[in-house]
Enzyme design. Structure first.
Site, PDB file in Angstrom:
ATOM      1  N   ASP A  85       0.823  -1.210   0.000  1.00 20.16           N
ATOM      2  CA  ASP A  85       0.000   0.000   0.000  1.00 20.16           C
ATOM      3  C   ASP A  85       0.858   1.262   0.000  1.00 20.16           C
ATOM      4  OD1 ASP A  85      -2.453   1.305  -0.001  1.00 20.16           O
ATOM      5  OD2 ASP A  85      -2.581   1.370   2.189  1.00 20.16           O
ATOM      6  N   ASN A 106     -10.921  -2.674  -4.945  1.00 15.94           N
ATOM      7  CA  ASN A 106     -10.181  -1.761  -5.828  1.00 15.94           C
ATOM      8  C   ASN A 106     -10.904  -1.546  -7.161  1.00 15.94           C
ATOM      9  OD1 ASN A 106      -6.903  -2.931  -4.716  1.00 15.94           O
ATOM     10  ND2 ASN A 106      -8.103  -1.203  -3.997  1.00 15.94           N
TER      11      ASN A 106
HETATM   12  C1  IPE Z   1      -5.302  -2.775   0.030  1.00 13.73           C
HETATM   13  O1  IPE Z   1      -5.027  -1.436  -0.153  1.00 13.73           O
HETATM   14  C2  IPE Z   1      -5.321  -3.494  -1.288  1.00 13.73           C
HETATM   15  C3  IPE Z   1      -4.033  -3.663  -1.943  1.00 13.73           C
HETATM   16  C4  IPE Z   1      -2.875  -3.328  -1.468  1.00 13.73           C
HETATM   17  C5  IPE Z   1      -4.095  -4.302  -3.236  1.00 13.73           C
HETATM   18  P1  IPE Z   1      -6.193  -0.360  -0.284  1.00 13.73           P
HETATM   19  O2  IPE Z   1      -5.534   0.951  -0.469  1.00 13.73           O
HETATM   20  O3  IPE Z   1      -7.156  -0.782  -1.318  1.00 13.73           O
HETATM   21  O4  IPE Z   1      -6.889  -0.454   1.138  1.00 13.73           O
HETATM   22  P2  IPE Z   1      -7.752   0.609   1.939  1.00 13.73           P
HETATM   23  O5  IPE Z   1      -8.798   1.123   1.003  1.00 13.73           O
HETATM   24  O6  IPE Z   1      -6.828   1.698   2.372  1.00 13.73           O
HETATM   25  O7  IPE Z   1      -8.285  -0.146   3.109  1.00 13.73           O
HETATM   26  C1  IPE Z   2      -1.686   0.172  -3.309  1.00 12.43           C
HETATM   27  O1  IPE Z   2      -1.518   1.539  -3.356  1.00 12.43           O
HETATM   28  C2  IPE Z   2      -1.929  -0.445  -4.669  1.00 12.43           C
HETATM   29  C3  IPE Z   2      -3.320  -0.853  -4.879  1.00 12.43           C
HETATM   30  C4  IPE Z   2      -4.257  -0.820  -3.973  1.00 12.43           C
HETATM   31  C5  IPE Z   2      -3.650  -1.340  -6.197  1.00 12.43           C
HETATM   32  P1  IPE Z   2      -2.731   2.540  -3.311  1.00 12.43           P
HETATM   33  O2  IPE Z   2      -3.154   2.836  -4.720  1.00 12.43           O
HETATM   34  O3  IPE Z   2      -3.808   2.071  -2.423  1.00 12.43           O
HETATM   35  O4  IPE Z   2      -2.013   3.798  -2.695  1.00 12.43           O
HETATM   36  P2  IPE Z   2      -2.590   4.836  -1.649  1.00 12.43           P
HETATM   37  O5  IPE Z   2      -3.097   4.062  -0.484  1.00 12.43           O
HETATM   38  O6  IPE Z   2      -3.667   5.600  -2.352  1.00 12.43           O
HETATM   39  O7  IPE Z   2      -1.422   5.696  -1.303  1.00 12.43           O
HETATM   40 MG    MG Z   3      -4.179   2.337  -0.457  1.00 18.69          MG
END
Ligand code: IPE
Ligand code: IPE
Ligand code: MG
Length: 234
Positions: free
Chosen positions: A19, A67
């Site tokens: 993340d 996602n």
């Molecule tokens: C979790 O991250 C999913 C992945 C790393 C693929 P998210 O960014 O989607 O999670 P939330 O929304 O902060 O809980």
């Molecule tokens: C994790 O990074 C990757 C996926 C969830 C696909 P994020 O896209 O959630 O990054 P933040 O949390 O917005 O920084």
């Molecule tokens: Mg995230």
């Protein structure tokens, strides 16, 4: 130096909730896609570092069922990066003897991506040096519901072992260590069943900045933990 110490007592299975890509990009006034692209680079290095240490199972949370609710543009850019990752690094993985497994409902993905994923799984099926398990359109609640429905359809009560075999991780041991980068302390629907006795490490580092030094620090921390599984230390 502490961070460079080769870790001992390694986990058999390490899982990463990768993340922080979006925030990494935002800090640099870049589009979110640039963060995901940089995230793929970090992923490649970390996967390499884990298999170089002979950790047999590595799981990556790459795309959750939730996602899908992001903008169409972001979802499309994630699809194209996943496709690129499989196409570019498949050869490398095969050379190293890494078996690719995917958990999640890939029927949701476009056909070309589905084909690329199936090819990677198929070609690497016999590889034995390690298993790279990638969570794509994965949600633990979805996984558990599927398993429950499969058991109901079979019309028989199941034991814990039989239930575990109905999960996407049927032939993969439970994760010993789950690492989440990006500063959030939550699972976000990742391996809810399998993580019953996992160790957790929440890192403030944004995933694109996560490197081998951070990994070693976490592994050295893990090595010192006492896992009791409900028992009393003897
Ligand atoms: C979790 O991250 C999913 C992945 C790393 C693929 P998210 O960014 O989607 O999670 P939330 O929304 O902060 O809980
Ligand atoms: C994790 O990074 C990757 C996926 C969830 C696909 P994020 O896209 O959630 O990054 P933040 O949390 O917005 O920084
Ligand atoms: Mg995230």
């Amino acid at each position: 130096m502490k961070s460079e110490k080769i870790p001992q007592n390694l986990p058999r299975h390490i899982a990463f909730i990768m993340d922080g890509n979006g925030r990494w990009a935002k800090k640099r006034f870049l589009p979110r896609k640039a963060g995901h692209r940089e995230g793929v680079k970090a992923m490649r290095k970390i996967v390499d570092a884990c298999f170089s240490l002979d950790i047999p199972y590595v799981s990556l949370y790459a795309f959750s069922t939730e996602n899908k609710n992001r903008s169409e543009e972001e979802v499309r850019s994630l699809f194209s990066l996943i496709e690129e990752y499989f196409t570019k690094f498949m050869g490398e993985m095969l050379e190293k003897g890494i078996r690719i497994t995917v958990m999640g409902d890939v029927s949701y993905f476009p056909e070309n991506l589905r084909n690329t994923i199936s090819e990677a799984i198929e070609k690497s099926r016999e590889c034995t040096h390690g298993t790279l398990n990638i969570a794509l359109n994965y949600g633990a609640r979805d996984e558990i519901l599927r398993a429950v429905n499969a058991a109901v359809e079979a019309g028989q009560k199941v034991s814990a072992e039989e239930f575990a075999r109905l999960l996407y991780t049927a032939d993969i041991p439970d994760p010993d260590l789950i690492v989440r980068t990006g500063g959030e302390s939550r699972l976000s629907n990742f391996m809810l069943y399998q993580s019953a006795y996992s160790e957790f490490f929440f890192s403030e580092v944004l995933w694109p900045d996560f490197n081998k030094k951070h990994l070693y620090e976490i592994l050295n921390d893990y090595a010192l933990r006492e896992r009791r599984f409900g028992k009393v230390k003897s």
